[in-house]
Write an enzyme that holds these catalytic residues in place. Structure first.
Site, mmCIF file in Angstrom:
data_model
loop_
_atom_site.group_PDB
_atom_site.id
_atom_site.type_symbol
_atom_site.label_atom_id
_atom_site.label_comp_id
_atom_site.label_asym_id
_atom_site.label_seq_id
_atom_site.Cartn_x
_atom_site.Cartn_y
_atom_site.Cartn_z
ATOM 1 C CG HIS A 241 -2.403 4.333 -4.436
ATOM 2 N ND1 HIS A 241 -2.222 5.601 -4.081
ATOM 3 C CD2 HIS A 241 -3.755 3.998 -4.926
ATOM 4 C CE1 HIS A 241 -3.515 6.190 -4.355
ATOM 5 N NE2 HIS A 241 -4.266 5.257 -4.788
HETATM 6 O O1 RIB Z 1 -5.136 3.957 -0.683
HETATM 7 C C1 RIB Z 1 -4.282 2.931 -1.511
HETATM 8 C C2 RIB Z 1 -4.016 1.559 -1.037
HETATM 9 O O2 RIB Z 1 -5.264 1.106 -0.478
HETATM 10 C C3 RIB Z 1 -3.518 0.645 -2.098
HETATM 11 O O3 RIB Z 1 -2.801 -0.188 -1.598
HETATM 12 C C4 RIB Z 1 -4.898 0.234 -2.669
HETATM 13 O O4 RIB Z 1 -4.391 -1.294 -3.189
HETATM 14 C C5 RIB Z 1 -5.715 -0.103 -1.250
HETATM 15 O O5 RIB Z 1 -5.090 -1.224 -0.911
#
Ligand code: RIB
Ligand code: CA
Length: 308
Positions: A241
């Site tokens: 992500h």
């Molecule tokens: O939903 C994904 C996000 O939430 C990313 O930033 C992961 O590291 C968690 O923080």
């Protein structure tokens, strides 16, 4: 001319890859890292940020410690897809940090970095938005010094931590609403709809590990996170992500974004923390948020692999 970059983070396995991508990219100059509660406690996210910067050879980058909890309510969730220490239980295998966090807290550090910057700064929040909401509330005069925010968060068609909410927005909905809806800083939101599509395979991770010792160490942090995403995706891969958001900061336009009116559900019902995107063709609200929903998926994976 490099772009000054601040990353606000809750490392976190995918945060680790995001930090590595920033450090490996000559287009940006990482001038500061700020930590926030999220995947694990603030104490652990801060320890992880310090150790990851030691691993990456960038202990010159100041680390400002930020919020330990959301603006309004205690964080309801501390078990993590990232393992008990935020890095699949392998945080202790990283190099010890030879320095502690900066004497300035996260908001003070960001304020001073923005004041000192001689060109617009890109801020990449890849955790709950508490620090960013506090920065903008306390120092609104600094908005012109922020070139853009590239935020990882939100889900247009469903969530991950609940059926409708993505973890970063869900962790502090009021902060997310302040930053994404009420403030007027140029912002690109990189949603989990896109980052999930950018997921990388176990083969990709092995190819990365074979490139360097540092990369092998990064991949060594993934087991718990990979196990979570095997179930979540239904195949042997994991979502990077936060690295997708950093890729956009490094190469603006690598992601294709479209403007939509948005809101964040701050109610106390089942949709708390959900991103609400108005996709009607005729809407009266002139204020829109750029939402990144598409990219050349293979090209992006290759870009990250080549860079790291
Ligand atoms: O939903 C994904 C996000 O939430 C990313 O930033 C992961 O590291 C968690 O923080
Ligand atoms: Ca994160």
């Amino acid at each position: 001319m490099t772009t000054p970059l601040i990353i606000d983070t809750d490392p976190g396995v995918d945060d680790a890859f995001a930090l590595a991508l920033a450090v490996a990219s000559p287009e940006v100059e990482l001038i500061g890292v700020t930590t926030v509660f999220g995947n694990v406690s603030l104490e652990d996210t801060t320890r992880n940020a310090l150790r990851l910067l030691a691993l990456l050879g960038r202990e010159d980058v100041p680390v400002g410690v930020g919020a330990s909890r959301p603006l309004i309510h205690p964080h309801p969730h501390l078990s993590s897809a990232h393992g008990s220490d935020g890095l699949s239980g392998f945080a202790h295998t990283l190099p010890e940090a030879t320095r502690g966090p900066d004497l300035r807290d996260a908001v003070t550090l960001m304020r001073e970095l923005l004041e000192q910057a001689d060109r617009p700064v890109t801020i990449v929040p890849i955790g709950p938005l508490t620090n960013i909401a506090l920065l903008l509330a306390a120092h609104p005069y600094l908005k012109p010094k922020i070139g853009r925010l590239v935020v990882m968060g939100g889900g247009v068609n469903g969530g991950n931590v609940t059926a409708t909410a993505e973890f970063n927005l869900w962790s502090d909905p009021e902060a997310a609403r302040r930053v994404l809806v009420e403030e007027d800083v140029p912002t690109t939101l990189v949603t989990m709809d896109l980052t999930r599509r950018c997921a990388v395979s176990a083969e990709w991770l092995q190819a990365l590990a074979g490139k360097s010792e540092v990369n092998a160490t990064l991949v060594g942090l993934t087991p718990d996170y990979l196990a979570t995403y095997r179930r979540f995706l239904g195949w042997d891969g994991m979502a990077m992500h936060d690295a997708v958001a950093v890729a956009e900061a490094v190469r603006p336009g690598i992601l294709r974004a479209t403007g939509f009116p948005v809101d964040v559900d701050c109610s106390y019902g089942p949709n708390r923390g959900a991103l609400l995107v108005d996709q009607r063709l005729e809407v009266s609200n002139p204020k829109t948020l750029d939402i990144a929903l598409d990219t050349d998926l293979d090209g992006l994976r290759q870009f990250i692999l080549d860079r790291l």
